[in-house]
Scaffold this motif. Sequence first.
Motif, PDB file in Angstrom:
ATOM      1  N   GLY A  14     -63.912 -62.446 -44.471  1.00 15.87           N
ATOM      2  CA  GLY A  14     -63.048 -63.606 -44.550  1.00 15.87           C
ATOM      3  C   GLY A  14     -61.605 -63.155 -44.459  1.00 15.87           C
ATOM      4  N   GLU A  15     -60.773 -64.011 -43.940  1.00 14.96           N
ATOM      5  CA  GLU A  15     -59.344 -63.672 -43.855  1.00 14.96           C
ATOM      6  C   GLU A  15     -58.817 -63.238 -45.211  1.00 14.96           C
ATOM      7  OE1 GLU A  15     -57.331 -67.076 -41.849  1.00 14.96           O
ATOM      8  OE2 GLU A  15     -55.966 -65.494 -41.175  1.00 14.96           O
ATOM      9  N   GLY A  16     -58.090 -62.151 -45.223  1.00 15.03           N
ATOM     10  CA  GLY A  16     -57.529 -61.649 -46.471  1.00 15.03           C
ATOM     11  C   GLY A  16     -58.387 -60.606 -47.154  1.00 15.03           C
ATOM     12  N   GLN A  17     -59.638 -60.475 -46.711  1.00 17.00           N
ATOM     13  CA  GLN A  17     -60.503 -59.456 -47.317  1.00 17.00           C
ATOM     14  C   GLN A  17     -60.258 -58.098 -46.677  1.00 17.00           C
ATOM     15  OE1 GLN A  17     -64.468 -61.285 -46.819  1.00 17.00           O
ATOM     16  NE2 GLN A  17     -64.486 -61.527 -49.043  1.00 17.00           N
ATOM     17  N   LYS A  18     -60.756 -57.060 -47.343  1.00 10.43           N
ATOM     18  CA  LYS A  18     -60.616 -55.701 -46.827  1.00 10.43           C
ATOM     19  C   LYS A  18     -61.796 -55.353 -45.934  1.00 10.43           C
ATOM     20  CE  LYS A  18     -61.520 -52.126 -49.569  1.00 10.43           C
ATOM     21  NZ  LYS A  18     -61.379 -51.179 -50.695  1.00 10.43           N
ATOM     22  N   LEU A  84     -57.251 -62.993 -38.578  1.00  7.31           N
ATOM     23  CA  LEU A  84     -58.122 -63.403 -37.477  1.00  7.31           C
ATOM     24  C   LEU A  84     -57.938 -62.504 -36.254  1.00  7.31           C
ATOM     25  CD1 LEU A  84     -57.732 -67.311 -37.641  1.00  7.31           C
ATOM     26  CD2 LEU A  84     -59.640 -65.929 -38.495  1.00  7.31           C
ATOM     27  N   GLU A  85     -56.701 -62.090 -36.006  1.00  7.55           N
ATOM     28  CA  GLU A  85     -56.391 -61.281 -34.822  1.00  7.55           C
ATOM     29  C   GLU A  85     -56.951 -59.862 -34.906  1.00  7.55           C
ATOM     30  OE1 GLU A  85     -52.701 -62.213 -36.201  1.00  7.55           O
ATOM     31  OE2 GLU A  85     -51.846 -60.187 -36.228  1.00  7.55           O
ATOM     32  N   ASP A  86     -57.461 -59.465 -36.062  1.00  7.37           N
ATOM     33  CA  ASP A  86     -58.070 -58.136 -36.194  1.00  7.37           C
ATOM     34  C   ASP A  86     -59.498 -58.134 -35.657  1.00  7.37           C
ATOM     35  OD1 ASP A  86     -56.568 -57.752 -39.491  1.00  7.37           O
ATOM     36  OD2 ASP A  86     -55.758 -57.270 -37.508  1.00  7.37           O
ATOM     37  N   SER A  87     -60.026 -59.312 -35.335  1.00  6.32           N
ATOM     38  CA  SER A  87     -61.382 -59.394 -34.773  1.00  6.32           C
ATOM     39  C   SER A  87     -61.418 -58.619 -33.459  1.00  6.32           C
ATOM     40  CB  SER A  87     -61.775 -60.851 -34.525  1.00  6.32           C
ATOM     41  OG  SER A  87     -61.872 -61.556 -35.738  1.00  6.32           O
ATOM     42  N   ALA A  88     -62.306 -57.654 -33.391  1.00  4.41           N
ATOM     43  CA  ALA A  88     -62.373 -56.760 -32.232  1.00  4.41           C
ATOM     44  C   ALA A  88     -63.553 -55.819 -32.433  1.00  4.41           C
ATOM     45  CB  ALA A  88     -61.083 -55.937 -32.108  1.00  4.41           C
ATOM     46  N   VAL A  89     -63.805 -55.014 -31.397  1.00  5.48           N
ATOM     47  CA  VAL A  89     -64.742 -53.898 -31.567  1.00  5.48           C
ATOM     48  C   VAL A  89     -63.903 -52.646 -31.744  1.00  5.48           C
ATOM     49  CG1 VAL A  89     -66.665 -52.596 -30.612  1.00  5.48           C
ATOM     50  CG2 VAL A  89     -66.454 -55.040 -30.111  1.00  5.48           C
ATOM     51  N   TYR A  90     -64.191 -51.900 -32.789  1.00 10.22           N
ATOM     52  CA  TYR A  90     -63.452 -50.677 -33.090  1.00 10.22           C
ATOM     53  C   TYR A  90     -64.330 -49.482 -32.717  1.00 10.22           C
ATOM     54  CZ  TYR A  90     -60.095 -53.635 -35.421  1.00 10.22           C
ATOM     55  OH  TYR A  90     -59.150 -54.595 -35.669  1.00 10.22           O
ATOM     56  N   PHE A  91     -63.811 -48.671 -31.797  1.00  7.54           N
ATOM     57  CA  PHE A  91     -64.544 -47.499 -31.332  1.00  7.54           C
ATOM     58  C   PHE A  91     -63.913 -46.239 -31.892  1.00  7.54           C
ATOM     59  CE2 PHE A  91     -67.568 -49.171 -28.400  1.00  7.54           C
ATOM     60  CZ  PHE A  91     -67.003 -50.324 -27.870  1.00  7.54           C
ATOM     61  N   CYS A  92     -64.792 -45.332 -32.259  1.00  8.26           N
ATOM     62  CA  CYS A  92     -64.396 -44.004 -32.663  1.00  8.26           C
ATOM     63  C   CYS A  92     -64.851 -43.047 -31.566  1.00  8.26           C
ATOM     64  CB  CYS A  92     -65.086 -43.666 -33.991  1.00  8.26           C
ATOM     65  SG  CYS A  92     -64.857 -41.985 -34.553  1.00  8.26           S
ATOM     66  N   ALA A  93     -64.068 -42.011 -31.300  1.00  8.32           N
ATOM     67  CA  ALA A  93     -64.438 -41.005 -30.317  1.00  8.32           C
ATOM     68  C   ALA A  93     -64.089 -39.635 -30.875  1.00  8.32           C
ATOM     69  CB  ALA A  93     -63.709 -41.241 -28.998  1.00  8.32           C
ATOM     70  N   GLY A 103     -68.550 -43.455 -29.968  1.00  6.82           N
ATOM     71  CA  GLY A 103     -69.620 -44.077 -30.722  1.00  6.82           C
ATOM     72  C   GLY A 103     -69.928 -45.453 -30.159  1.00  6.82           C
ATOM     73  N   GLN A 104     -70.884 -46.135 -30.789  1.00  7.78           N
ATOM     74  CA  GLN A 104     -71.320 -47.442 -30.297  1.00  7.78           C
ATOM     75  C   GLN A 104     -70.406 -48.570 -30.753  1.00  7.78           C
ATOM     76  OE1 GLN A 104     -75.459 -48.372 -30.634  1.00  7.78           O
ATOM     77  NE2 GLN A 104     -75.881 -46.944 -28.975  1.00  7.78           N
ATOM     78  N   GLY A 105     -69.499 -48.257 -31.632  1.00  8.45           N
ATOM     79  CA  GLY A 105     -68.524 -49.263 -32.038  1.00  8.45           C
ATOM     80  C   GLY A 105     -68.947 -50.059 -33.264  1.00  8.45           C
ATOM     81  N   THR A 106     -67.959 -50.605 -33.931  1.00  7.78           N
ATOM     82  CA  THR A 106     -68.177 -51.557 -35.029  1.00  7.78           C
ATOM     83  C   THR A 106     -67.519 -52.859 -34.625  1.00  7.78           C
ATOM     84  OG1 THR A 106     -68.265 -49.922 -36.817  1.00  7.78           O
ATOM     85  CG2 THR A 106     -67.631 -52.165 -37.419  1.00  7.78           C
ATOM     86  N   ARG A 107     -68.326 -53.931 -34.575  1.00  7.64           N
ATOM     87  CA  ARG A 107     -67.754 -55.240 -34.250  1.00  7.64           C
ATOM     88  C   ARG A 107     -67.283 -55.900 -35.541  1.00  7.64           C
ATOM     89  NH1 ARG A 107     -67.654 -58.700 -30.175  1.00  7.64           N
ATOM     90  NH2 ARG A 107     -69.086 -57.443 -28.918  1.00  7.64           N
ATOM     91  N   LEU A 108     -65.991 -56.078 -35.659  1.00 10.36           N
ATOM     92  CA  LEU A 108     -65.406 -56.750 -36.823  1.00 10.36           C
ATOM     93  C   LEU A 108     -65.092 -58.190 -36.462  1.00 10.36           C
ATOM     94  CD1 LEU A 108     -64.113 -56.823 -39.687  1.00 10.36           C
ATOM     95  CD2 LEU A 108     -61.984 -56.062 -38.605  1.00 10.36           C
ATOM     96  N   THR A 109     -65.641 -59.109 -37.240  1.00 13.38           N
ATOM     97  CA  THR A 109     -65.333 -60.524 -37.053  1.00 13.38           C
ATOM     98  C   THR A 109     -64.658 -61.023 -38.319  1.00 13.38           C
ATOM     99  OG1 THR A 109     -67.284 -60.785 -35.651  1.00 13.38           O
ATOM    100  CG2 THR A 109     -66.281 -62.796 -36.519  1.00 13.38           C
ATOM    101  N   VAL A 110     -63.461 -61.528 -38.154  1.00 10.36           N
ATOM    102  CA  VAL A 110     -62.721 -62.088 -39.286  1.00 10.36           C
ATOM    103  C   VAL A 110     -62.773 -63.599 -39.169  1.00 10.36           C
ATOM    104  CG1 VAL A 110     -60.522 -62.168 -40.506  1.00 10.36           C
ATOM    105  CG2 VAL A 110     -61.217 -60.073 -39.321  1.00 10.36           C
ATOM    106  N   VAL A 111     -63.289 -64.240 -40.214  1.00 16.20           N
ATOM    107  CA  VAL A 111     -63.468 -65.693 -40.162  1.00 16.20           C
ATOM    108  C   VAL A 111     -62.561 -66.404 -41.179  1.00 16.20           C
ATOM    109  CG1 VAL A 111     -65.822 -65.509 -39.308  1.00 16.20           C
ATOM    110  CG2 VAL A 111     -65.411 -65.595 -41.784  1.00 16.20           C
TER     111      VAL A 111
END
Lengths: 111, 115
Positions: A14-18, A84-93, A103-111
């Motif tokens: 949720g917005e505002g969460q870590k 909300l704008e932090d919603s993205a796929v975060y890749f590590c290499a 890596g396969q990525g982490t999909r972060l969805t901020v609602v």
Amino acid sequence: GEEVAQTPKHLVRGEGQKAKLYCAPIKGHSYVFWYQQVLKNEFKFLISFQNENVFDETGMPKERFSAKCLPNSPCSLEIQATKLEDSAVYFCASTGGTEAFFGQGTRLTVV
Amino acid sequence: DQQVKQNSPSLSVQEGRISILNCDYTNSMFDYFLWYKKYPAEGPTFLISISSIKDKNEDGRFTVFLNKSAKHLSLHIVPSQPGDSAVYFCAASGGMDTGRRALTFGSGTRLQVQP
């Protein structure tokens, strides 16, 4: 390991969460990179590490984002007070030479 | 300001024919170039790379050509196979410690190989 392992695969906040994302680089690779992919296309570089030291943080947002690579632990990327704008796929290499392996990525969805 | 550009968002070719994916760059400091292939819900997979001291590098069905004066590179896949259908990203890095520097990516070209 033989591949870059990212956890979790999906994360909803949720917005505002870590949010905290983890990355275990390929064994023996001394460089770790974090990229953010928004809208399926643009990869934005965030930060890189040489072992546990920050190597390049020119892409890291000044606020809310932090990252660590500690000995004998997975690397981590933490976002405080997600937006909300932090919603993205975060890749590590990681790399031990010239080619970076992702890596396969982490999909972060901020609602 | 996009330093690495892939101007074709998509490309469709017939199985067995040649696929040519193009990439342009603007930063003269770039001296190492890579192509990555990406399937949905997976991370990019390294395909092939080229250093600026070369103008061609070949690996099986994949060949990358570099034209430094035009700041242009291309990836040729011959013959194309349906399994090659994916999004292809061009990436570049430069300066000292090449390879350990962050990559600058293009926006990708979606390749569809029709059986």
